[in-house]
Design a protein around this motif. Structure first.
Motif, PDB file in Angstrom:
ATOM      1  N   MET A  55       0.841  -1.194   0.000  1.00 50.74           N
ATOM      2  CA  MET A  55       0.000   0.000   0.000  1.00 50.74           C
ATOM      3  C   MET A  55       0.880   1.249   0.000  1.00 50.74           C
ATOM      4  N   PRO A  56       0.397   2.357  -0.588  1.00 51.44           N
ATOM      5  CA  PRO A  56       1.214   3.563  -0.718  1.00 51.44           C
ATOM      6  C   PRO A  56       1.760   4.082   0.610  1.00 51.44           C
ATOM      7  N   GLY A  57       0.972   4.058   1.658  1.00 54.51           N
ATOM      8  CA  GLY A  57       1.434   4.551   2.945  1.00 54.51           C
ATOM      9  C   GLY A  57       2.583   3.724   3.500  1.00 54.51           C
ATOM     10  N   ALA A  58       2.452   2.394   3.379  1.00 52.27           N
ATOM     11  CA  ALA A  58       3.505   1.509   3.873  1.00 52.27           C
ATOM     12  C   ALA A  58       4.771   1.663   3.043  1.00 52.27           C
ATOM     13  N   LEU A  59       4.617   1.827   1.722  1.00 50.91           N
ATOM     14  CA  LEU A  59       5.781   2.034   0.867  1.00 50.91           C
ATOM     15  C   LEU A  59       6.480   3.343   1.207  1.00 50.91           C
ATOM     16  N   SER A  60       5.694   4.374   1.489  1.00 51.26           N
ATOM     17  CA  SER A  60       6.262   5.669   1.844  1.00 51.26           C
ATOM     18  C   SER A  60       7.031   5.573   3.164  1.00 51.26           C
TER      19      SER A  60
END
Length: 106
Positions: A55-60
């Motif tokens: 997910m984008p948040g986890a990748l960030s």
């Protein structure tokens, strides 16, 4: 008479042995089914964990922990030209490769 009783006892013993073998196989099938269910559940858990990590948040967060971040200085942002002679596609222009259909307003 003794022969008939002997045959009946032999048949009874063979049926008992056959029943025992089938019961053992039934226990093995149940054990394999439960192991299969556990493996399927573990697969789903791993799939969900992998989806959460993508997910984008986890990748960030992951990239921030590694010292990486967005490079806004190098970003290629295209801004539309808003001069007096330019107009948006909705102002009567059609996208490339598409023609207007008469009577539909499109």
């Amino acid at each position: 008479m003794l022969l008939v009783v002997g045959l009946l006892c032999g048949g009874l013993i063979s049926l008992l042995l056959l029943n025992i073998v089938l019961a053992q196989d039934s226990y093995k099938v149940n054990e394999l089914r439960s192991a299969n269910d556990q493996l399927r559940q573990k697969k789903e858990e791993l799939k969900n964990a992998n989806m959460r990590l993508e997910m984008p948040g986890a990748l960030s967060d992951s990239s921030a922990k590694q010292g990486q971040g967005p490079d806004w200085d190098e970003a290629n942002v295209i801004t539309p030209d808003r001069s007096a002679n330019s107009r948006a596609a909705s102002d009567g222009q059609t996208p490339a490769g598409q023609e207007r259909v008469p009577g539909t307003g499109r």
